[in-house]
Structures are given as structure tokens and as C-alpha cells.
Scaffold this motif. Structure first.
Motif, short mmCIF file in Angstrom:
data_model
loop_
_atom_site.label_atom_id
_atom_site.label_comp_id
_atom_site.label_asym_id
_atom_site.label_seq_id
_atom_site.Cartn_x
_atom_site.Cartn_y
_atom_site.Cartn_z
N LYS A 24 -14.20 -9.32 -6.21
CA LYS A 24 -12.82 -9.73 -6.50
C LYS A 24 -11.85 -8.62 -6.12
CE LYS A 24 -9.75 -11.06 -10.25
NZ LYS A 24 -9.56 -11.08 -11.68
N GLU A 25 -12.18 -7.39 -6.45
CA GLU A 25 -11.32 -6.26 -6.11
C GLU A 25 -11.19 -6.09 -4.60
OE1 GLU A 25 -12.88 -2.91 -8.29
OE2 GLU A 25 -12.46 -3.88 -10.21
N GLU B 116 -8.82 -8.74 -3.46
CA GLU B 116 -7.44 -8.42 -3.83
C GLU B 116 -6.85 -7.38 -2.90
OE1 GLU B 116 -7.90 -7.37 -7.94
OE2 GLU B 116 -7.69 -9.47 -8.61
N ASN C 170 -5.69 -8.96 0.08
CA ASN C 170 -4.65 -9.97 -0.20
C ASN C 170 -5.22 -11.36 -0.06
OD1 ASN C 170 -2.56 -8.20 -0.92
ND2 ASN C 170 -2.15 -7.82 1.24
#
Length: 73
Positions: free
Chosen positions: A66-67, A70, A73
Motif C-alpha cells: 500500500k505504501e 501511495e 500515486n
């Protein structure tokens, strides 16, 4: 059939493919964490803690992916 190195080079060279692969990894890790935790909840004895640990590890992997997503983007 592609070698691992060929596949890595292809993925690294195409941002859309890398993002798609990361998204699929996220889904897989989240699904695994959920399914393994459900199994742990139905298990008694010495395997309950082991399954819960594995589920926690899968959740950790999910967070890492997930990081990465992120950051992209």
C-alpha cells in the motif's frame, strides 16, 4: 516463456505494468491475511497462534505494498 529477469525488466520499464502488478499484490496480501485470520479464528490449540502470526505477516506485507502504491500515486 519469459525468464524472471526478462519479466522484471519488462515490469520495471513500464510504469503502468508495475502499478498493476503492485495492485494485484496488494489484493493478494489483503485476501490472504483475511482468509488466514478466519482460519485461525476457527482453530484451537497450537496452530491458532501460528496462523494468527502468518495472518499478521500478510497484513504487514499488504501495508508495505500500500505504501509503495501511495508513493506512486
Amino acid at each position: 516463456m519469459k525468464t524472471t529477469q526478462e519479466w522484471v525488466n519488462e515490469i520495471k520499464g513500464d510504469p503502468a505494468k508495475l502499478t498493476h502488478w503492485l495492485q494485484r499484490q496488494y489484493v493478494g496480501e489483503a485476501s490472504a491475511a483475511d482468509r488466514i485470520q478466519k482460519l485461525a479464528n476457527q482453530t484451537e490449540g497450537k496452530f491458532k497462534a501460528l496462523l494468527s502470526k502468518i495472518a499478521h505477516d500478510e497484513l504487514t506485507h499488504c501495508q508495505w505494498v500500500k505504501e509503495l502504491l501511495e508513493v506512486r500515486n
